[in-house]
Design an enzyme around this catalytic site. Sequence first.
Site, PDB file in Angstrom:
ATOM      1  N   ASP A 277       0.857  -1.183   0.000  1.00  0.00           N
ATOM      2  CA  ASP A 277       0.000   0.000   0.000  1.00  0.00           C
ATOM      3  C   ASP A 277       0.894   1.233   0.000  1.00  0.00           C
ATOM      4  O   ASP A 277       1.627   1.465   0.956  1.00  0.00           O
ATOM      5  CB  ASP A 277      -0.914  -0.011   1.231  1.00  0.00           C
ATOM      6  CG  ASP A 277      -2.007   1.036   1.197  1.00  0.00           C
ATOM      7  OD1 ASP A 277      -1.846   2.059   0.502  1.00  0.00           O
ATOM      8  OD2 ASP A 277      -3.028   0.835   1.884  1.00  0.00           O
TER       9      ASP A 277
ATOM     10  N   ARG B 219      -0.185   4.425  -0.310  1.00  0.00           N
ATOM     11  CA  ARG B 219      -0.912   5.667  -0.015  1.00  0.00           C
ATOM     12  C   ARG B 219      -0.258   6.508   1.076  1.00  0.00           C
ATOM     13  O   ARG B 219       0.347   5.974   1.991  1.00  0.00           O
ATOM     14  CB  ARG B 219      -2.364   5.360   0.379  1.00  0.00           C
ATOM     15  CG  ARG B 219      -3.203   4.933  -0.806  1.00  0.00           C
ATOM     16  CD  ARG B 219      -4.573   4.552  -0.392  1.00  0.00           C
ATOM     17  NE  ARG B 219      -4.527   3.269   0.312  1.00  0.00           N
ATOM     18  CZ  ARG B 219      -5.596   2.581   0.669  1.00  0.00           C
ATOM     19  NH1 ARG B 219      -6.806   3.037   0.407  1.00  0.00           N
ATOM     20  NH2 ARG B 219      -5.474   1.427   1.296  1.00  0.00           N
TER      21      ARG B 219
END
Length: 189
Positions: free
Chosen positions: A121, A123
Amino acid sequence: MVSSKIANLPTKYGTFDIKAYKDGSQEHLAIMSKNFSEIEIPIVRIHSECLTGDAIGSLKCDCNNQLDLALELISAQGGLVIYHRQEGRNIGLVNKINAYNLQDQGFNTVEANLKLGFKEDERDYKAVEYILKELGLKKMRLITNNPRKINFFENSEIEIVERIPAITKINKFNENYLKTKKDELGHLL
């Protein structure tokens, strides 16, 4: 970060106020209920962009269902959806489609990202924190299943008073995706 003025946005969920923010090459949206500024502890959804789910209705994920749930909730109870423009857990659309190709070959979403050379991930929520602070948010009821979002805000000055689960329908196309989110990313499903 620069931002737009607030504009009126009628939708199938109700009428909202909308404001855009530009952070480098990414542009994010704040979609607010009309009474947002009057709510002491609003419902908030940080929704990561998913073009295939949100715009095309892909059944491979639960993104569109979660966005629908959030917009319905903030329309009924008041709050905010931040449309966080970090496609494919921030690997971009081209890489997301390459990850889809790997998923078609039997890899799960985490394995596909890793095989492409990314973290599970990618983000970053700093733009989201900026938007929430700029809107004057100090407390929220957060719609999420993602422990990383919870952890990020626990280390910020914005208090999560309540976590609202974003549980939506499972289908034969997203069953493995949801299992991977739960088993490998720790999502609260």
